[in-house]
Design a protein around this motif. Structure first.
Motif, mmCIF file in Angstrom:
data_model
loop_
_atom_site.group_PDB
_atom_site.id
_atom_site.type_symbol
_atom_site.label_atom_id
_atom_site.label_comp_id
_atom_site.label_asym_id
_atom_site.label_seq_id
_atom_site.Cartn_x
_atom_site.Cartn_y
_atom_site.Cartn_z
ATOM 1 N N GLY A 184 -5.869 6.568 9.514
ATOM 2 C CA GLY A 184 -4.641 6.117 10.154
ATOM 3 C C GLY A 184 -4.198 4.740 9.691
ATOM 4 N N LEU A 185 -5.077 4.043 8.936
ATOM 5 C CA LEU A 185 -4.783 2.664 8.576
ATOM 6 C C LEU A 185 -3.783 2.591 7.436
ATOM 7 C CD1 LEU A 185 -8.398 1.329 8.590
ATOM 8 C CD2 LEU A 185 -6.661 0.972 10.312
ATOM 9 N N ARG A 186 -3.100 1.449 7.363
ATOM 10 C CA ARG A 186 -2.183 1.234 6.265
ATOM 11 C C ARG A 186 -2.967 1.024 4.982
ATOM 12 N NH1 ARG A 186 1.424 -3.838 6.299
ATOM 13 N NH2 ARG A 186 -0.528 -4.505 5.377
ATOM 14 N N ASP A 188 -3.558 -1.048 2.368
ATOM 15 C CA ASP A 188 -4.509 -2.079 1.934
ATOM 16 C C ASP A 188 -5.636 -2.266 2.946
ATOM 17 O OD1 ASP A 188 -2.356 -2.890 3.338
ATOM 18 O OD2 ASP A 188 -2.013 -4.747 2.258
ATOM 19 N N TYR A 189 -5.353 -2.013 4.226
ATOM 20 C CA TYR A 189 -6.442 -2.043 5.200
ATOM 21 C C TYR A 189 -7.418 -0.905 4.923
ATOM 22 C CZ TYR A 189 -3.983 -5.405 8.138
ATOM 23 O OH TYR A 189 -3.383 -6.517 8.633
ATOM 24 N N ILE A 192 -9.803 -1.943 2.230
ATOM 25 C CA ILE A 192 -10.852 -2.872 2.656
ATOM 26 C C ILE A 192 -11.852 -2.155 3.562
ATOM 27 C CG2 ILE A 192 -11.265 -4.969 3.969
ATOM 28 C CD1 ILE A 192 -8.484 -5.852 2.841
ATOM 29 N N ILE A 195 -14.161 -0.048 1.413
ATOM 30 C CA ILE A 195 -15.149 -0.893 0.716
ATOM 31 C C ILE A 195 -16.256 -1.277 1.681
ATOM 32 C CG2 ILE A 195 -15.566 -3.184 -0.252
ATOM 33 C CD1 ILE A 195 -13.108 -3.106 -1.709
ATOM 34 N N TYR B 33 -1.445 -13.560 2.263
ATOM 35 C CA TYR B 33 -0.909 -12.323 2.845
ATOM 36 C C TYR B 33 0.417 -12.599 3.549
ATOM 37 C CZ TYR B 33 -0.679 -7.713 4.647
ATOM 38 O OH TYR B 33 -0.265 -6.437 4.875
ATOM 39 N N ARG B 37 2.420 -10.994 0.960
ATOM 40 C CA ARG B 37 2.249 -9.656 1.521
ATOM 41 C C ARG B 37 1.269 -8.789 0.735
ATOM 42 N NH1 ARG B 37 4.839 -10.691 6.121
ATOM 43 N NH2 ARG B 37 6.693 -11.891 5.669
ATOM 44 N N PHE B 38 0.225 -9.376 0.193
ATOM 45 C CA PHE B 38 -0.802 -8.510 -0.378
ATOM 46 C C PHE B 38 -2.182 -9.096 -0.155
ATOM 47 C CE2 PHE B 38 -2.541 -10.118 -4.443
ATOM 48 C CZ PHE B 38 -1.754 -11.237 -4.615
ATOM 49 N N ALA B 39 -3.171 -8.206 -0.123
ATOM 50 C CA ALA B 39 -4.546 -8.623 0.108
ATOM 51 C C ALA B 39 -5.105 -9.136 -1.204
ATOM 52 C CB ALA B 39 -5.375 -7.448 0.623
ATOM 53 N N PHE B 41 -7.655 -9.931 -3.448
ATOM 54 C CA PHE B 41 -9.075 -9.626 -3.568
ATOM 55 C C PHE B 41 -9.817 -10.646 -4.420
ATOM 56 C CE2 PHE B 41 -12.800 -7.106 -4.151
ATOM 57 C CZ PHE B 41 -12.862 -6.429 -2.961
ATOM 58 N N LEU B 245 -15.942 -9.813 1.401
ATOM 59 C CA LEU B 245 -15.659 -8.814 2.439
ATOM 60 C C LEU B 245 -15.778 -9.381 3.848
ATOM 61 C CD1 LEU B 245 -17.097 -5.783 0.583
ATOM 62 C CD2 LEU B 245 -14.740 -6.166 1.209
ATOM 63 N N PHE B 248 -12.569 -11.190 4.320
ATOM 64 C CA PHE B 248 -11.471 -10.278 4.672
ATOM 65 C C PHE B 248 -11.600 -9.854 6.132
ATOM 66 C CE2 PHE B 248 -10.192 -9.322 0.254
ATOM 67 C CZ PHE B 248 -8.844 -9.409 0.463
ATOM 68 N N ILE B 252 -8.779 -10.353 8.977
ATOM 69 C CA ILE B 252 -8.211 -9.220 9.706
ATOM 70 C C ILE B 252 -8.528 -9.334 11.192
ATOM 71 C CG2 ILE B 252 -8.330 -6.727 9.998
ATOM 72 C CD1 ILE B 252 -8.709 -6.542 6.967
ATOM 73 N N VAL B 256 -3.941 -10.819 10.532
ATOM 74 C CA VAL B 256 -3.519 -11.182 9.180
ATOM 75 C C VAL B 256 -2.214 -11.968 9.233
ATOM 76 C CG1 VAL B 256 -2.714 -10.246 7.014
ATOM 77 C CG2 VAL B 256 -4.700 -9.273 8.112
ATOM 78 N N LEU B 315 -15.312 -5.419 11.476
ATOM 79 C CA LEU B 315 -14.034 -5.133 10.820
ATOM 80 C C LEU B 315 -13.522 -3.747 11.190
ATOM 81 C CD1 LEU B 315 -11.877 -5.663 8.628
ATOM 82 C CD2 LEU B 315 -13.459 -4.699 6.990
ATOM 83 N N LEU B 319 -10.197 -2.808 13.268
ATOM 84 C CA LEU B 319 -9.122 -1.995 12.695
ATOM 85 C C LEU B 319 -8.807 -0.814 13.601
ATOM 86 C CD1 LEU B 319 -9.994 -1.984 8.906
ATOM 87 C CD2 LEU B 319 -8.100 -3.102 10.024
ATOM 88 N N PRO B 323 -5.766 -3.237 15.698
ATOM 89 C CA PRO B 323 -5.520 -3.468 14.273
ATOM 90 C C PRO B 323 -4.719 -4.731 13.992
ATOM 91 C CG PRO B 323 -4.451 -1.454 15.023
ATOM 92 C CD PRO B 323 -5.238 -1.965 16.161
ATOM 93 N N ALA B 330 0.043 -9.466 11.324
ATOM 94 C CA ALA B 330 0.892 -8.423 10.757
ATOM 95 C C ALA B 330 0.466 -7.074 11.323
ATOM 96 C CB ALA B 330 0.748 -8.422 9.239
ATOM 97 N N LEU B 332 0.451 -2.837 11.805
ATOM 98 C CA LEU B 332 0.195 -1.769 10.832
ATOM 99 C C LEU B 332 1.473 -1.166 10.286
ATOM 100 C CD1 LEU B 332 -2.807 0.050 12.372
ATOM 101 C CD2 LEU B 332 -2.619 -0.921 10.113
#
Lengths: 442, 332
Positions: A184-186, A188-189, A192, A195, B33, B37-39, B41, B245, B248, B252, B256, B315, B319, B323, B330, B332
């Motif tokens: 259900g996550l977007r 890029d989430y 992660i 991973i 972010y 607007r991007f993670a 890495f 990680l 991140f 999160i 974010v 994490l 999520l 989330p 931000a 979802l």
């Protein structure tokens, strides 16, 4: 497009011939086996990302599960373990886990018998805590007893190919769980989260010595085809025996790869594939048309993971050793992503081609950069400078850099891959549609 | 009392230290972010790179005969921060800006940042090998010990000098960042872009400038965190790749795009890690006569070898359950 694919495949086999000519037949046979296994893994990722736009960055965990499956099935039965009280202790831990799971599920259903949301949450958290403590009280003594007496529980003594199938099943089962939790996550989430889950799987496999033997490594894992030693017993020279044995293994792997490719390609071209692409390109519209988006995405995730698991199982039984510390995120997750991106996401032949080409580049960039460094070092010496120290270990690191460069260049100059997905088949004479980006479900 | 000090030394201090590192890293990730607007890495490797830049400068200074009573790394930190910030700008210019100009999806930028990760790692390992490096070859690491003047207390509270510096620097950076974001022109512009980039642009905010400042801050903080981590443990090429990680996870968990959330998330993850592998049986030791026999001697919540998984479990739970994170980042 077909002509382009044929030319690229022909070029690849030309490259393989050059490698075979410089590095020798046994090396090339090994390279081809691994290439085919990686191509199968890339095909699995292509199903998830190319068809469904799902961001699976947990390939490492699935590949490891495949490898574990082979060792669990194909290693000989440990009579010492089955004769001890180990099975009973493990059985008690499994029963405790089962009771815990029932508690958690039960707590989740409390609202049906009139509990408010707040109470349900409280009981859910309590159920998790009780289940965890209950499981730990059973598993800890079991692990201690097994690891101090018989080391590990051994395998089941079944043929290696059963392990391959079990690898696919195990990876698919775990992927079902992961997918249920994270899909259900977007995007890029999701990347992660997967991973993270792969890291959890790695930590578990590395540390559950009673089950996987952990860092003590399992070897020798049997082959489904005769080993080089069997050929040598028949009086064939060592070099030839390796070529014959690896060729036998190669035939098996390629057979699996071709079968998977044909089946996946047929599904892709049919109504199922069109539905998947519709969901990928616009999941809101597809949902409005009555497609169950979550269920279909879960289907893709499980299917792709099964192929990844089988590929991982093949790699492990080929190298004959299962070493959990040999698995790295770069070699087993990012590498596969580069394969699919460079080959062409959404096109099965592209993904397989990318898998083969990138694996070749990955393997060959080490000897090539070693050769380059040696030349460079000689040149430095001729200039009167010091030679480059530790050339061998430095050359090994070059391939990480090369791979990173390939990703960045591919994204910039060939974002749709070398053999791109065919879109708008009716207008082949026109230029491809201005789709510059690989699709994204969100 | 000894047990309480043991708890302080083995759970609170490590949690505070690793929490500071996570917080500094997570602020960078969350800023990138929020604006781009991007993670990102490659942030972990930006940290490693910062550590190595500091190391090179420290060696260089030692080479020209500068000797100090404190680690020379503190002295060169501003220069190293500047160099890493410029490197971050260059990376953006070379790899991310062309993709952004084409209007790609955020996820393509994520994949590109993985490429950048691998390139930085490859280069670092090419030049430095895979060995570990230590900032404390010239000057020994100072260990502070505080003995409490209480009867029956034998253990001192102990921590190292880099740990003190690290926590103080983190606090200073957080305060500075707060004033920058709330009082300065650029800070306000950054917050506006983070809220709504289109609206900010039509109000006359220079988007390119904001992007540049974001990279400068993120790169600088990455260098700071990387150097501090290298001072606390040792410097190695996969230093930060292993903690990217958890970072991140911190970003999160905090929400974010929320700077304060990232700081809270960093300390939350740091303490969660150190408290969950702490053996709580130690705290029960004074009451050992009253305790039942069946209680195991090790009451750690998770075994030490699973320390790394704590951040991921938090994490994944975040999520699933909330989330948007603690600070409603931000959605979802």
């Amino acid at each position: 497009m077909i002509r382009r694919a044929l030319i690229l495949y022909a070029l690849f086999f030309g490259l393989v011939l050059i490698v075979g000519w410089t590095m020798g037949a046994p090396f090339t046979a090994r390279l081809l086996v691994e290439t085919a296994a990686y191509a199968l893994i890339a095909l699995g990722l292509n199903i998830q990302w190319g068809y469904g736009g799902l961001f699976n960055f947990g390939i490492l965990g699935l590949v490891m599960l495949g490898g574990f499956a082979v060792t669990a099935m194909a290693m000989p039965v440990s009579t010492a373990f089955w004769g001890s009280d180990g099975p009973w202790l493990i059985g008690r831990a499994i029963i405790a886990a089962g009771i815990g799971a029932l508690l958690i599920i039960g707590a989740g259903r409390l609202d049906r018998i009139g509990f408010s949301r707040g109470w349900k949450r409280t009981f859910q958290v309590l159920a998790w805590i009780v289940a965890y403590i209950g499981f730990r009280t059973q598993i800890d003594p079991a692990v201690e007893s097994i690891e101090s007496s018989v080391r590990w529980i051994g395998g089941l003594g079944l043929p290696s190919w059963v392990g391959w199938i079990f690898g696919g099943v195990l990876a698919a089962g775990v992927a079902w769980l992961i997918g249920k939790v994270t899909l259900g996550l977007r995007s890029d989430y999701l990347a992660i989260a997967t991973i993270g889950i792969a890291e959890i799987i790695r930590a578990l496999i590395k540390n559950m010595e009673w089950l996987t033997r952990g860092t003590l490594t399992v070897s020798p894992v049997p082959w489904p085809v005769p080993l080089p030693q069997a050929y040598q017993a028949d009086g064939i020279s060592v070099t030839d025996s390796f070529v014959y044995a690896r060729a036998g293994y190669l035939i098996l792997v390629v057979a699996v790869l071709v079968a998977a490719l044909l089946l996946v390609q047929r599904a892709y071209a049919g109504p199922w594939g069109r539905m998947m692409r519709a969901i990928r390109d616009n999941y809101i519209a597809a949902g409005a048309m009555g497609k169950d988006v979550r269920a279909r995405q879960l289907q893709l995730f499980v299917l792709g993971s099964a192929l990844i698991g089988i590929g991982g199982a093949m790699l492990t039984s080929f190298t004959q050793i299962y070493d959990p510390s040999g698995y790295q995120t770069i070699d087993h997750t990012f590498l596969i992503w580069v394969m699919v991106i460079v080959g062409g996401a959404g096109n099965n032949f592209g993904a397989v081609f990318g898998g083969m080409l990138i694996y070749l580049v990955w393997v060959m960039s080490e000897p090539v950069s070693q050769w380059l460094f040696t030349r460079l070092s000689d040149w430095f010496v001729s200039l009167g400078w010091a030679p480059i120290p530790e050339i061998a270990s430095r050359a090994l690191q070059m391939r990480v850099f090369v791979l990173g460069l390939v990703i960045v260049l591919a994204l910039r100059y060939a974002p749709r891959g070398l053999i791109p997905e065919v879109t708008g088949r009716t207008r082949l004479d026109e230029k491809p549609t201005t789709k510059t980006e690989s699709p994204d479900p969100a | 009392m000894n047990e309480a000090i043991f708890f302080l030394n083995n759970a609170v201090v490590p949690g505070l230290v690793i929490g500071s590192i996570y917080a500094l890293g997570a602020v960078g990730i969350t800023l990138i972010y929020g604006i781009l607007r991007f993670a990102h890495f490659a942030h972990g490797d930006l940290m490693t790179m910062g550590g190595f830049v500091s190391y090179l400068l420290a060696i260089g200074l030692a080479g020209i005969g500068v000797s100090t009573t404190f680690p020379v790394a503190y002295l060169i930190l501003p220069v190293a921060i500047a160099i890493t910030a410029v490197a971050a700008l260059a990376i953006d210019r070379m790899f991310y800006a062309p993709l952004r100009a084409r209007g790609v999806k955020p996820v393509t930028l994520l994949v590109a940042s993985i490429g950048v990760t691998m390139m930085i790692q490859g280069l670092i390992r090419l030049f430095f090998g895979t060995g570990t490096y230590n900032f404390f070859e010239a000057t020994p690491k100072v260990i502070h010990q505080i003995r409490l003047p209480i009867e029956g207390v034998t253990r001192p509270i102990s921590f190292t000098q880099p740990q003190v510096v690290m926590v103080l620097v983190t606090v200073a950076v957080v305060i500075a960042l707060h004033f920058f974001l709330t009082r300065s022109r650029f800070g306000k512009a950054m917050r506006a872009v983070s809220d709504n980039a289109d609206l900010a642009q039509v109000s006359g905010i220079n988007l390119r400038m904001v992007v540049r400042i974001t990279w400068i801050i993120a790169g600088g903080l990455a260098c700071l965190a990387g150097t501090m981590l290298a001072l606390d443990v040792t410097l190695k090429p996969d230093l930060a790749f292993n903690i990217i990680l958890p970072i991140f996870a911190a970003a999160i968990v905090g929400g974010v795009g929320q700077v304060y959330g990232a700081i809270a998330g960093g300390y939350l993850i740091g303490f969660a890690e150190s408290l969950s592998v702490f053996n709580w049986a130690v705290l029960l030791r004074p009451f050992r006569d009253q305790l039942p026999d069946w209680l195991p001697t090790n009451l750690a919540i998770v075994p030490t070898e699973y320390k790394l998984t704590v951040a991921f479990v938090i994490l994944v739970i975040t999520l699933l359950v909330r989330p948007t994170g603690i600070f409603r980042g931000a959605s979802l």
